[in-house]
Write an enzyme that holds these catalytic residues in place. Structure first.
Site, PDB file in Angstrom:
ATOM      1  N   GLU A 125       0.822  -1.211   0.000  1.00  0.00           N
ATOM      2  CA  GLU A 125       0.000   0.000   0.000  1.00  0.00           C
ATOM      3  C   GLU A 125       0.856   1.260   0.000  1.00  0.00           C
ATOM      4  OE1 GLU A 125      -0.147  -2.660   2.076  1.00  0.00           O
ATOM      5  OE2 GLU A 125      -2.055  -2.693   3.133  1.00  0.00           O
ATOM      6  N   CYS A 175      -2.420  -2.724   7.682  1.00  0.00           N
ATOM      7  CA  CYS A 175      -1.887  -2.625   9.043  1.00  0.00           C
ATOM      8  C   CYS A 175      -2.057  -1.175   9.525  1.00  0.00           C
ATOM      9  CB  CYS A 175      -0.415  -3.032   9.043  1.00  0.00           C
ATOM     10  SG  CYS A 175       0.660  -1.811   8.253  1.00  0.00           S
ATOM     11  N   CYS A 234      -0.145   1.394   7.229  1.00  0.00           N
ATOM     12  CA  CYS A 234      -0.766   1.570   5.922  1.00  0.00           C
ATOM     13  C   CYS A 234      -2.130   2.255   6.030  1.00  0.00           C
ATOM     14  CB  CYS A 234      -0.891   0.225   5.220  1.00  0.00           C
ATOM     15  SG  CYS A 234       0.718  -0.478   4.794  1.00  0.00           S
TER      16      CYS A 234
END
Length: 158
Positions: free
Chosen positions: A58, A86, A89
């Site tokens: 990402e 996560c 990101c």
């Protein structure tokens, strides 16, 4: 949920990126960014390759899109990603002002788009992203499970 053919094709491209990551020993996560139905960036995890935790699919896709558009914000862009982002990101997605995120499969251990915390739709923050789950979920899940099973088996044999 039913998805139109274009969304499925776009997630297939993100899945192809995840397969590239898999082929080089990276956790198989792929991401693409789309604006006006055109892909403006795509990437896959490169954490091991670059020896840096910053090279999540990402983050790399966002960086490429920002450079291509010449703007720090990705207004009216959509992100297709094969695994729930996560915390790092999710923050980058939020701060880049991506409009919508399509997530293939959830990450119950580190997902910050609904599993552990919902950074992308937090009422206390000044920007929120629309999020949809499940686009090519089975394919993404199988790819991840296969990767981690092979990783565990290789560690047992060494």
């Amino acid at each position: 949920m039913l998805y139109n053919e274009n969304k499925l094709k776009l997630m297939d491209i993100a899945l192809n990126e995840a397969k590239k990551a898999y082929s080089i020993g990276e956790v198989p996560v792929g991401a693409i960014i789309v604006k006006d139905n055109k892909i403006i960036s795509k990437s896959h995890n490169k954490i091991q390759t670059k020896s840096s935790i910053l090279y999540h699919a990402e983050i790399v896709a966002i960086d490429k899109a920002i450079k291509k558009l010449g703007s720090k914000y990705l207004f009216d862009c959509e992100l297709y990603v094969t695994l729930e982002p996560c915390p790092m990101c999710a923050g980058a997605i939020l701060f880049s002002k991506i409009k919508k995120v399509y997530i293939s499969t959830k990450d119950p251990k580190s997902g910050y788009a609904g599993s552990i915390h919902n950074t992308l739709n937090n009422d206390k923050l000044n920007h929120r992203c629309d999020v949809e789950y499940g686009l090519r979920e089975t394919e993404s899940s199988i790819l991840l499970k296969t990767f981690f099973k092979e990783l565990r088996n290789s560690k047992k044999n060494n």
